[in-house]
Design an enzyme around this catalytic site. Structure first.
Site, short mmCIF file in Angstrom:
data_model
loop_
_atom_site.label_atom_id
_atom_site.label_comp_id
_atom_site.label_asym_id
_atom_site.label_seq_id
_atom_site.Cartn_x
_atom_site.Cartn_y
_atom_site.Cartn_z
CB SER A 156 -0.90 0.02 1.24
OG SER A 156 -1.61 1.25 1.33
CE1 TYR A 163 -4.48 -2.72 4.51
CE2 TYR A 163 -3.61 -0.50 4.18
CZ TYR A 163 -4.00 -1.72 3.67
OH TYR A 163 -3.91 -1.96 2.31
#
Length: 248
Positions: free
Chosen positions: A127, A140
């Site tokens: 990400s 996350y």
């Protein structure tokens, strides 16, 4: 004919990547927890397999059923949005179990065949928040940043064996179910802790600003295709306008 195994193909990046590789003549092993034949076009080059990356047995069975592959794409992942204080420890474990340990589990399962052939490519999807952290995504982000660090070290130990490893870093993708799923899980666990509520509203509003550059699923599919087909591709490949801007 090259063969790619892609995890997390039920929606979003994984589904679009499976379609992208099918359209370009590859043999595709599309995996998901509960395979659905209606999601992808019928093809003699497509195999659907059940796979839960958090299960040793499921991973082992899927890799055995897939047979020889050339490229592994570790795309399966779950999102989480909340302050650390609003994150139960079992949620943290589940995020790492899927995003981090699931990636490691898949790689461990395919390495024997890659070593035997002295060839193979692993593409880990992480990400853009690992390049520029955002609030309320600490758990996350940590799970994906761990994959980045793991990948960079793994690349060094696998290079002498003829095995390459790449990272694709997508930006924010409003056209996928990833964000809505994270918000649903947030509601199920009681929402934001009171001290963070007002702050969180502002953060979410900023994330939804329509003028902000975003990432499309097709951007990620193209980046994964590039990683799989261009030997000179760098180890870290941003995907999407916002991710590319962060990488510059």
């Amino acid at each position: 004919m090259n063969t790619v195994l892609i995890t997390g193909c039920s929606s979003g990046f994984g589904l679009d990547t499976a379609r992208y590789f099918l359209d370009r003549g590859w043999k595709v092993i599309a995996t998901m927890r509960s395979p659905r034949s209606d999601l992808l076009p019928a093809s003699d080059r497509l195999t659907l397999l059940p796979l839960d990356v958090t299960s040793d047995e499921s991973v082992r069975n899927a890799v055995e059923a897939a047979g020889p592959i050339d490229v592994l794409v570790n795309n399966a992942g779950i999102g989480w949005l909340n302050a650390l204080e609003g994150t139960p420890i079992d949620v943290t474990r589940s995020v790492f179990e899927t995003n981090t340990l699931g990636t490691m589990r898949m790689i461990d399962a395919v390495l024997p065949q890659f070593r035997e052939r002295k060839a193979g490519l692993i593409i880990n999807v992480t990400s853009s928040v690992t390049m520029k952290p955002l609030p309320l995504l600490s758990v996350y982000t940590a799970s994906k940043a761990a994959v980045n660090a793991f990948t960079e070290s793994l690349a060094l130990e696998l290079a002498p064996l003829g095995i390459a490893v790449k990272i694709v870093l997508p930006g924010a993708a409003p056209d996928t179910s990833f964000g809505s799923t994270a918000l649903s899980r947030l509601e199920e666990t009681g929402g934001f802790p009171a001290p963070y509520a007002a702050f969180a509203d502002g953060v979410i509003a900023a994330m939804r600003t329509p003028e902000a550059p975003k990432t499309l699923s097709s951007d990620v599919a193209e980046a994964i295709w590039y990683a799989a087909n261009e030997a000179s591709a760098p180890m870290r490949i941003p995907a999407g306008a916002d991710a590319i801007a962060l990488a510059q």
